[in-house]
Structure formats: structure tokens, C-alpha cells
Design a protein around this motif. Structure first.
Motif: not given
Lengths: 538, 214
Positions: B78-81, B90-95, B114-119, B136-142
């Protein structure tokens, strides 16, 4: 190995078979419906007798001479008329400025037949059917080309440079001739080349507006092929025209390269409001005169659809579906049937153009060099003329086993061929701008290359494809050149019906023709406005 | 949760040697911070490991098996770019659910996960937001949640905390560290911040300084 970017993992590439599968539809359509008809046309032309006969005939050279001089006069007049509004629009801030640009663009995208009809409606009987009417229509039609192309450079020329010339003692006029015009020269050349190409290949405007004896090469091709049955002569003329087009395009590309200098183009110089009283009235006069010139023909069109020798009447509109002109006497042109035919044709043409254009775009974006070949190939139909396309299809598909002349889909396919380049141009840019790392992100989440492409790249297509669809529909609704060859009696589209109705005598028929032209103008403007809005939001 | 071995990786492009014979080994469950000046090829190395870029020489192995010839999606990495690369349509959940969808997990199950991971990344209830509207911070966490939701064998993080404001940076440093430990992931974290490296990683490797990565 000298590469700008690191080598991507070849194992992540889209399967070749998928790319081939995408390309096969558009490539086949191009080969069958464009390349083969074109080859058939070539074969007809190289038949030695036809070449000799055509080149020896006096009418040929009269037609070539007329085509050339009216194109030159139209081009020079368009530039001359367009310079003042181009300057005012580029340099000044005034109320209605954007509306004026929008109006000129709307006029530019109107179908040729509508433009012919509008000038027929506008000009007094003593003037219409003359060459001057044709040139006037050409000028108004192409004003947007000059204003947009020249204006785009003009608004970036630093006004200080003109001020500098003035401080060196240059008069107002000398500033223009010594500084502004030379700097605008590449843009002027480019605009002139485009206007020349459009007017040299003028067909719809001439067929509607000019007297029957006034013929450009395009009109002569149509007359020889469909009215006189001289297919060989028509083919020779087609090639003659194509040769001129290639020479003009080559010349304009070369002069533009030679004259393009490193202009220190500033980010758009701020437009300013007119300051002195004289300046204000000049801007107002030029702005409103331009607006008037652009709107008058359209207004005349609508007005004439309500006028009869005995006064105002909406009978043309209410009797649009009636083909009986006197009790018991029918005319073969049914405006309402033409409307339904056009809508049906446009729907199919849009479907063909969108599907084939989308597949082609995806293939071009995914494939390397072979993709470029497909790209260039599918652009060819706009390089040649619509008349050539229609003529080629007419002679290629009239013998077994490809006797498709009676097929309902032949006209929509011809329209699609002309619209596909526009669909590709609206979509390919979006596809190319998708960051390859977005697809890579999908693969790090477990998507195989095909899946990653499907989930990430393909969804980007929908919005530009909607724009492409609207463009394709507008193109199909107004298409006249190819349709002139391919439409069969009973299958007339709106532009064909307009040309026929306006060619007849009888005020009701004329008014019906103007009514149809009004409808077509409105439909085109609506579609193009949609395109503009959607594109502005992205 | 695998052992990762990079051996002799060399990448040359535009006439420049970006990576020159690089060796790195990361033990199972170890978190390694990769430091180095900009232009030292840190991001390129991550892309080679993920299988996005093909190296001119060298191999990448997982648990002793050479995966160099495999496409990215078969590596389980896995990679976080750095710029997240969230899917804008796509929505946040679908991502966040995307990886599970690719793995064939059913809609209900993957949405719940996915909802669990968002939490877990502190974005409870963000599921229906368009990703284009995230900060920016929210996108990074997603992006982090999206990658971790697939439970990859190895996680690569390309400057996951760069460009955030100080307070968010400090909070996320702790969070990322906790999340990686909780997931028990083998991870490589690219950064140019020594404090961040010390706070998150078990070990630090410096790229571009001769001898240190050998």
C-alpha cells in the motif's frame, strides 16, 4: 537512454488487446466511411479523360477564378471590418462587452444555410442573389474569427509600447502602422488563412443566397455530380480544391513560423474604460455598429417569417405542416417532416459520434505512436470539405455489395464523421490531463491495470462527452454539404428543406423557409450556449 | 506484515542517476524512516518498491520472494502518496472502500469497514463528503485510511505530514505512529523532518549520504 520521466513498470500497462479493442471501431468507421470513399473519388479523378476534359473546359476556370476572387475579397473585407471591433473589444471595458463577444461567436457557429437565409431576408431584392450579398454574408459570418484571434494577441500587447512610439514622435496613425499592425501580423495571417479557407469552400451560403449561375468549386462539384451526372469532372474539381487548400494551409503555417517572434506578451493588459469624450463615442459607435451588423440578419430572418404580401401573418408558422399550397396541389417539401427527420438524424449522428469519439479518445490516450495515427486519421474529415465527404460516400456506396444509398443510417454516419473530430478534441485533453499517479494509486489498492483505468480514467470522460454530444447535435442539425449528396427525397433535413423552400417562388413557401431557418438558428444557439456554460464551469 | 528487501536498486532518468545501487531491508512489523535531502530519490525508491517505476537494475523482495516482475496490484504493497491522489469523482467513503471493492468485498461489508476506518482516523461521519471539499489534514487522513483499510503487507508513506500546520502535524505524528503500530504494519516513511522520523519510526535510514544505506 535519455528519458524525461522514469520508466514505468511495464507490468502495469493496459493490456494491448484492450487498446486494440477500443481502436477497432473508430478505425474501421474511418476506413470504410472516409478513406474508401476518398479512394473511390481519387480513382474517378485519375481517369485520364476526365482530367483533360475538365481542365480544358472554360467553365472550370471561370468557377476557379470566381471561387478565388470572392474568397480573397471576402477575407480582406472581413479583416478590414473586424479590426476596429477587435481593437475596441481587446482594449476597452464597456457595458455589454461580453454579450457582444458571445453574439459574434453565436453568429459564427450558425449553420451556413441559416446565414444565407438571413442575408436573403435582410437585403433588398435588388441586392440579394448578387455576389455582394454573398461577400457581406461571409464578412458577418467570419467576424468572430478576426475578433477572437487578433483580439487575443491585441489584449496582450503592452499599451506602453504604443505610448513609447508616441513619445518618439509617431502620430496616432503611424503608431498603428509602425507598431501595432506589425506585431499583430502573425495573428492577422492566421485569421486571414482561416477566413480564406472558409470562404473558398463556401457552399451553403452560395446555394441559398446566390443566383444559380454563381458557383464556387464546391457548388460546381455538387452540380456536376448530382445535376449533370459528370462524376469524373466533379472528382477532378474536388481534387483541384483540395490542392489549393493544402497549399494555403502550408503557406500559412510557414509564414506564421517565420514571423512569429518572441513577443514579450504580458499577462493581459488591463482593459480600461474610455476616457475622453471622443474616445467614449468611438467605442460606443463601433460597439453598437458591430452588434447591429451581427443581429440584423437574425432579426430579419424572424421578421420575414411573419411577412406576406398582404401584411403580417403567422400563417407560415401555423401552416408549417401543410404541404398543400393550393387546393389539390402539393409540394414535395414538408417542413414538419424535415424537422422530425433532422431531429432523428441528429440523435443518431450524436450517438455514433459520441460512442466512436469516446472509444477513439480512450484509445488515443492509452496508445503511443499508433494512437497519434488514429488521431490524425480521424481529423482528416474536417481537413477535406463536407462536400467531398458526401460526394465520396455517394459514389462509393451505390453499387453492390455496398449499396447503402437507401440506408437510413448513411446520413447520420456522414454527420458523425464530421462531428467526431470535435468530440475527440473536447475529450482528449481531459484524458491526457489525468495524473498517471491517480491510476497508480488505484493499483496500490489492488486494482489491476484494466480495473484501475475503468475506475479512475473512464469516469473523467462523462462531462466532456456531454459537451461533445451537444456539439455533435449542433453540427448534425446544421450540416448541409454532405447532406446535399446523401439525403433522398422524403428524407430531407431542415437545411435541405430551407434551401428548397427559399429557392421557390411563392410568399408562403418563402416564409416557411424563414420560419425553419429561425427554428434552426434558435436550436443551434441553445446547444452552443449549453456547451459554453458547461465548459466554463470546468 | 512482511519482511521487505531492496537490493542493488538503480534508477537513471534524464541522464541523471537518481538511485545508485540502493540496498534497504525492513524487518517484519518494523517502521523505518527514510531521510534525505530533496532530489535524493526518496519518492522514486518508494515507487520502485510499489512497482510503479521499473528500476534499471536491482530487485525488490517480500519475505524472500522476488516480486520485481509483478505488477503493482499483485504486490500487496500500500502507498500513501505525497499529494494523496484521492479519486475526485468518488465520495470520501467510496475512496476508503475502494481497496475492499477491488478485493471483491460486498457493498455492505466494505462500507461498514470503511466507516470504521474513517472513525479510526478521526473523521467519523465524513463518508458522504466529496473529497474535493476536504481540508489538507482531512484529505491526508482519508488517504491514510484508504491505504490501511486494505491491510497491506507493507505500507509506504511519502511525506505524509508535510505541508500541514504545526498543531495538526504534531497531532497526526502521534496518530500515524499509533495507527501503524496497531495495524502491525511493515512500513517505510519518507520525511525530511528528523523529529518526525524519531517519533514514528523504529529506525532511520538516510539516503544520498554514502555508506549509510549499505
Amino acid at each position: 537512454m535519455d528519458e524525461r520521466r522514469p520508466r514505468l513498470n511495464p507490468a502495469n500497462r493496459l493490456p494491448r488487446r484492450l487498446v486494440a479493442l477500443l481502436a477497432v471501431g473508430p478505425a474501421t468507421a474511418l476506413a470504410v466511411f472516409f478513406l474508401w470513399p476518398f479512394a473511390t473519388l481519387l480513382a474517378e479523378a485519375v481517369d485520364g479523360r476526365a482530367v483533360g476534359d475538365t481542365l480544358r473546359r472554360g467553365t472550370t476556370w471561370r468557377v476557379v477564378w470566381f471561387t478565388a476572387w470572392q474568397a480573397v475579397v471576402s477575407t480582406v473585407a472581413t479583416i478590414a471590418v473586424g479590426l476596429a471591433p477587435a481593437h475596441v473589444i481587446a482594449r476597452y471595458r464597456f457595458r455589454g462587452r461580453r454579450l457582444l463577444v458571445g453574439l459574434l461567436t453565436a453568429v459564427f457557429v450558425l449553420p451556413t444555410v441559416v446565414m444565407g437565409a438571413a442575408f436573403l431576408a435582410l437585403l433588398p431584392t435588388s441586392l440579394d442573389r448578387t455576389v455582394w450579398a454573398v461577400i457581406a454574408a461571409h464578412v458577418v459570418f467570419n467576424l468572430a474569427v478576426v475578433i477572437r484571434m487578433v483580439g487575443a494577441v491585441w489584449e496582450h500587447l503592452p499599451p506602453d509600447m504604443e505610448a513609447a512610439a508616441a513619445t518618439l514622435g509617431a502620430s496616432r496613425r503611424r503608431v498603428v502602422t509602425e507598431v501595432s499592425l506589425p506585431l499583430l501580423r502573425p495573428a492577422l495571417t492566421a485569421a486571414a488563412a482561416i477566413v480564406f479557407l472558409f470562404t473558398f469552400t463556401s457552399f451553403g451560403v452560395i446555394r441559398v443566397l446566390a443566383a444559380p449561375g454563381t458557383r464556387t468549386i464546391e457548388v460546381e462539384v455538387w452540380r456536376r455530380a448530382t445535376q449533370l451526372g459528370d462524376v469524373g469532372g466533379a472528382a477532378v474539381l474536388s481534387l483541384l480544391q483540395l490542392t489549393v487548400l493544402v497549399v494555403v494551409v502550408g503557406w500559412s503555417a510557414r509564414t506564421q513560423r517565420r514571423h512569429s517572434r518572441a513577443l514579450d506578451l504580458r499577462p493581459e493588459a488591463p482593459r480600461r474604460a474610455a476616457r475622453t469624450r471622443a474616445e467614449r463615442s468611438t467605442v460606443a459607435a463601433i460597439g453598437s455598429a458591430t452588434a447591429l451588423v451581427a443581429t440584423m440578419p437574425l432579426v430579419a430572418l424572424a421578421v420575414r417569417s411573419f411577412s406576406t404580401p398582404t401584411g403580417w401573418s403567422s400563417s407560415a408558422w401555423t401552416n408549417l405542416g401543410r404541404t398543400e399550397i393550393r387546393p389539390g396541389i402539393r409540394l414535395g417539401i414538408d417542413p414538419v417532416a424535415a424537422l422530425t427527420n433532422s431531429v432523428r438524424t441528429a440523435l443518431w449522428a450524436t450517438l455514433f459520434a459520441v460512442v466512436l469519439g469516446a472509444l477513439a479518445s480512450l484509445a488515443i490516450a492509452a496508445a503511443g505512436r499508433a494512437g497519434r495515427l488514429l488521431d490524425v486519421g480521424l481529423m482528416l474529415p474536417i481537413g477535406t470539405s463536407a462536400v467531398t465527404i458526401g460526394f465520396g460516400m455517394l459514389i462509393a456506396f451505390d453499387t453492390a455489395p455496398f449499396d447503402w444509398r437507401a440506408s437510413w443510417w448513411l446520413v447520420p454516419v456522414g454527420h458523425a464523421l464530421i462531428a467526431i473530430p470535435f468530440v475527440i478534441r473536447t475529450t482528449i485533453g481531459v484524458l491526457r490531463s489525468v495524473d498517471p499517479m491517480l491510476g497508480a494509486a488505484a493499483t496500490t489498492l489492488g486494482a489491476n491495470p484494466t480495473r484501475a483505468w475503468w475506475e479512475v480514467v473512464v469516469p473523467m470522460l462523462w462531462r466532456p462527452l456531454a459537451v461533445g454530444a451537444a456539439l455533435a447535435a449542433a453540427i448534425s442539425l446544421g450540416e448541409f454539404g454532405a447532406t446535399s449528396f446523401l439525403s433522398r427525397s422524403g428524407g430531407e433535413t431542415i437545411p435541405i428543406a430551407i434551401e428548397r423552400l427559399l429557392g421557390r417562388t411563392g410568399s408562403l413557401l418563402q416564409a416557411q423557409g424563414y420560419a425553419l431557418a429561425t427554428i434552426l438558428a434558435a436550436a443551434t444557439i441553445v446547444l452552443v450556449t449549453i456547451v459554453d456554460r458547461v465548459q466554463e464551469r470546468t | 506484515m512482511s519482511r521487505l528487501d531492496v537490493a542493488g536498486v538503480t534508477v537513471v532518468f534524464d541522464g541523471t542517476t537518481v538511485l545508485d545501487d540502493v540496498d534497504i531491508s525492513v524487518a517484519d512489523g518494523e517502521v523505518v524512516a527514510l531521510l534525505g535531502p530533496s532530489g535524493s530519490g526518496k519518492s522514486t525508491l518508494l515507487r520502485v518498491i510499489a512497482g510503479i517505476i521499473a528500476p534499471d537494475a536491482g530487485t525488490v523482495s517480500l519475505d524472500g520472494v522476488d516480486v520485481s516482475a509483478l505488477p503493482t496490484h499483485r504486490r500487496g504493497i500500500g502507498m500513501v502518496f505525497q499529494d494523496n491522489q484521492l479519486f475526485p469523482h468518488r465520495s470520501t467513503l467510496d475512496n476508503v472502500a475502494f481497496g475492499l471493492k477491488m478485493a471483491g468485498v460486498g457493498r455492505r461489508e466494505r462500507d461498514a469497514a470503511a466507516a470504521d476506518w474513517l472513525a479510526r482516523v478521526g473523521l467519523d461521519g465524513f463518508g458522504s463528503r466529496p473529497v474535493t471539499e476536504l481540508s489538507g489534514g482531512e484529505a491526508k487522513r482519508v488517504a491514510l485510511a484508504r491505504t490501511l483499510a486494505t491491510r497491506p503487507a507493507v505500507v509506504l508513506l511519502d511525506e505524509p505530514l508535510t505541508g500541514l500546520d504545526r498543531e495538526l502535524h504534531d497531532r497526526l505524528t502521534v496518530e500515524v505512529s499509533d495507527i501503524l503500530r496497531a495495524a502491525g504494519a511493515t512500513a517505510i516513511l519518507v520525511t525530511h523532518d528528523r523529529d518526525e522520523a524519531a517519533a514514528i519510526a523504529d529506525r532511520t535510514v538516510t539516503l544520498g549520504a554514502p555508506g549509510t544505506h549499505r
